[in-house]
Design a protein around this motif. Structure first.
Motif, mmCIF file in Angstrom:
data_model
loop_
_atom_site.group_PDB
_atom_site.id
_atom_site.type_symbol
_atom_site.label_atom_id
_atom_site.label_comp_id
_atom_site.label_asym_id
_atom_site.label_seq_id
_atom_site.Cartn_x
_atom_site.Cartn_y
_atom_site.Cartn_z
ATOM 1 N N GLU A 83 50.524 35.902 41.277
ATOM 2 C CA GLU A 83 49.532 34.833 41.453
ATOM 3 C C GLU A 83 50.185 33.573 42.015
ATOM 4 O O GLU A 83 49.643 32.928 42.924
ATOM 5 N N ARG A 84 51.360 33.233 41.472
ATOM 6 C CA ARG A 84 52.052 32.032 41.941
ATOM 7 C C ARG A 84 52.461 32.164 43.405
ATOM 8 O O ARG A 84 52.327 31.224 44.194
ATOM 9 N N ASP A 86 50.946 34.059 45.629
ATOM 10 C CA ASP A 86 49.725 33.998 46.428
ATOM 11 C C ASP A 86 49.299 32.564 46.673
ATOM 12 O O ASP A 86 48.939 32.192 47.798
ATOM 13 N N THR A 87 49.336 31.746 45.631
ATOM 14 C CA THR A 87 48.949 30.341 45.804
ATOM 15 C C THR A 87 49.950 29.612 46.703
ATOM 16 O O THR A 87 49.568 28.771 47.512
ATOM 17 N N GLU A 88 51.235 29.929 46.565
ATOM 18 C CA GLU A 88 52.255 29.305 47.408
ATOM 19 C C GLU A 88 52.050 29.664 48.873
ATOM 20 O O GLU A 88 52.108 28.808 49.755
ATOM 21 N N SER A 91 48.969 27.820 50.185
ATOM 22 C CA SER A 91 49.215 26.393 50.431
ATOM 23 C C SER A 91 50.079 26.196 51.681
ATOM 24 O O SER A 91 49.862 25.261 52.454
#
Length: 102
Positions: A83-84, A86-88, A91
């Motif tokens: 998840e981290r 994917d968000t990185e 962004s």
């Protein structure tokens, strides 16, 4: 639905291909395989209860150990990391899109 329940037409069915069976194997290896099959059939009634008990004990040992808990913890950590990441990545894509606009 009616098409599924009706038999296929003879014109649509592929032609029947005759099955050619191989002749029975001959020789010492064939005799050993046949003897092994007979031996396994004779041993099976005796071996199955023992094998079932061994399998049960192994399953109990694994369930009582902390392997299952550690595996679940690793899976949770990997899900959080995914998840981290994917968000990185999302962004960074947004930042790259903004830079292209400027």
């Amino acid at each position: 639905m009616a098409a599924l329940s009706s038999p296929p037409d003879a014109a649509q069915a592929p032609p029947a291909v005759p099955v050619q069976h191989a002749p029975p194997a001959r020789g010492f290896k064939a005799l050993l395989r046949a003897a092994g099959r007979r031996g396994l059939r004779a041993v099976r009634p005796v071996a199955l209860p023992i094998l079932n008990r061994v399998q049960s004990r192994i399953r109990t040992a694994v369930n009582e150990s902390d392997v299952a808990a550690r595996t679940a913890g690793i899976e949770r950590a990997l899900a959080k990391l995914s998840e981290r990441l994917d968000t990185e990545v999302a962004s960074r894509r947004e930042i790259a899109d903004l830079r292209r606009l400027v």
